[in-house]
Design an enzyme around this catalytic site. Structure first.
Site, PDB file in Angstrom:
ATOM      1  N   GLU A 270       0.674  -1.056  -0.003  1.00 37.43           N
ATOM      2  CA  GLU A 270       0.026   0.033  -0.051  1.00 37.43           C
ATOM      3  C   GLU A 270       0.967   1.375  -0.047  1.00 37.43           C
ATOM      4  OE1 GLU A 270      -2.966   0.079  -0.721  1.00 37.43           O
ATOM      5  OE2 GLU A 270      -3.511  -2.012  -0.496  1.00 37.43           O
TER       6      GLU A 270
ATOM      7  N   TYR B  47      -5.997   7.052   3.873  1.00 36.75           N
ATOM      8  CA  TYR B  47      -6.261   5.912   2.857  1.00 36.75           C
ATOM      9  C   TYR B  47      -5.710   4.492   3.113  1.00 36.75           C
ATOM     10  CZ  TYR B  47      -5.271   2.435  -0.749  1.00 36.75           C
ATOM     11  OH  TYR B  47      -5.161   1.365  -1.447  1.00 36.75           O
TER      12      TYR B  47
ATOM     13  N   ASP C  24      -9.177   6.290  -2.152  1.00 34.67           N
ATOM     14  CA  ASP C  24      -8.116   6.747  -3.085  1.00 34.67           C
ATOM     15  C   ASP C  24      -8.485   7.384  -4.279  1.00 34.67           C
ATOM     16  OD1 ASP C  24      -8.968   4.600  -4.753  1.00 34.67           O
ATOM     17  OD2 ASP C  24      -7.119   3.922  -5.195  1.00 34.67           O
TER      18      ASP C  24
END
Length: 356
Positions: free
Chosen positions: A44, A127, A145
């Site tokens: 991520e 996020y 996102d």
DNA sequence: AAAACGGGGAC
DNA sequence: GTCCCAGTTTT
């Protein structure tokens, strides 16, 4: 929280259409082989502002070098930056290692599974927090996102400017309303996958879209006009003379950049800010700055390097310095074949081609 | 709210 | 050339 109008939206049908499509069409990605929170985390961070295809080889190499939080916590920062070299946004790598060290020190090496502790770690914003909680821990948290904002702006015909910070909160409210409580991991990844493959910024493939029947923008024929986003202002140009400085014993001078700001802690060939001093004062400026007497030789080439907020215009020159050692802590003398052992930004990797 | 912060690929 | 990408931090 804002009241979300969803009276004409069938949530369970939408979840079913979306997740069935995802189970059928999802890509085989290296961070989808298990639910290891550390690997989800690394993926991520790498995926922030970075395309999947770019990340894949970096992810493999990074996990191979640093397979666990303990391994990354114990690594030298230099080696971490070297593994990140070329990926950009290098504060991601430094923050990731800092956060991993905190996880080892404070949480016994276990990545937190709650929003408060997870969100307090360096580099984990709204996020990434939601992505880790939903994908690694199956918690029904939004992970908003750019994909999610695009898909939802079309689904619900939302015209708020997605460049504004407060707009992300609006989309989080929508996600909380429609997220699948039983499989939030698939739900969040499905929205992002849809945004990456079907609901693209330009020419979305609405005819292939599994949730076309739920989409208000498609119904109105305005999908191409969404999302609304203020456009970025253009970059200012910054000219430099970049120096390939060689010593009599065939070594090169490289410099470690400061620990904050642009390209923090990366190495580079020394650069002279030409707009501040002009071409006539390169050697005197260099002596004043570093205490080294320089003999600037021939022009080797030029390089334009575009960042998101500025443009470097590099004029590359060869130079000689009659030195055998260096006082300045920023500088290093390195044999040509050892230069590539240090982490360099792409612009200066390109400069290596001009070494003698 | 706006700016800083990389680099690459699609068009 | 433009856009923007599985964003976060700092100002």
């Amino acid at each position: 929280m804002k009241n979300i109008p969803l009276q004409h939206f069938n949530i369970s049908d939408f979840q079913e259409d979306l997740i069935n499509w995802y189970q059928e069409e999802k890509r085989d990605l290296p961070w989808r082989t298990d639910q290891d929170p550390y690997k989800i985390w690394v993926s991520e961070i790498m995926l922030q502002q970075t395309k999947v295809d770019t990340v894949i080889p970096y992810f493999h190499r990074f996990i191979s070098n640093f397979p666990t939080v303990e391994a990354l916590a114990a690594a030298d920062q230099q080696d971490v930056l070297k593994a990140w070299e070329g990926l950009g946004y290098y504060s991601r790598a430094r923050n990731l290692q800092n956060a991993v060290r905190e996880v080892v020190a404070t949480y016994d090496g276990v990545v937190p599974d709650n929003p408060e502790e997870l969100g307090s770690l360096k580099g984990i914003g709204p996020y990434t927090k939601g992505a880790i909680l939903s994908i690694a821990y199956d918690k029904p948290e939004p992970a908003v996102d750019g994909n999610v904002m695009r898909v939802f702006s079309r689904l619900f015909y939302i015209e708020d400017d997605i460049a504004l910070p407060k707009t992300r909160k609006l989309f989080e409210a929508y996600v909380r309303e429609v997220i699948d409580q039983d499989d939030p991991s698939s739900f969040n990844q499905a929205v992002m996958e849809l945004g990456a493959i079907i609901c693209t910024p330009k020419s979305p493939a609405c005819m292939l879209c599994p949730v076309q029947s739920h989409c208000q923008a498609y119904a109105e024929g305005v999908e191409e006009t969404l999302p609304v986003k203020k456009k970025a202002k253009k970059q200012r140009k910054v000219p430099y003379v970049a120096l390939l400085i060689r010593t009599p014993q065939e070594e090169y001078v490289i410099e470690k950049r400061p620990s904050d700001g642009l390209l923090a802690d990366l190495f580079q060939f020394p650069m002279v800010p030409i707009s501040e001093i002009g071409y006539d004062h390169i050697e005197s400026w260099f002596y004043q700055e570093y205490g080294i007497t320089l003999n600037v030789k021939n022009h080797a080439g030029k390089l334009k390097h575009v960042f998101s907020h500025l443009i470097w215009e590099l004029e590359i020159y060869h130079a000689e310095a009659e030195i055998t050692a260096i006082e300045d802590q920023r500088l290093k003398l390195v044999a040509k074949e050892d230069v590539a052992k240090y982490p360099f930004p792409v612009s200066h990797q390109k400069m290596m081609k001009y070494m003698g």
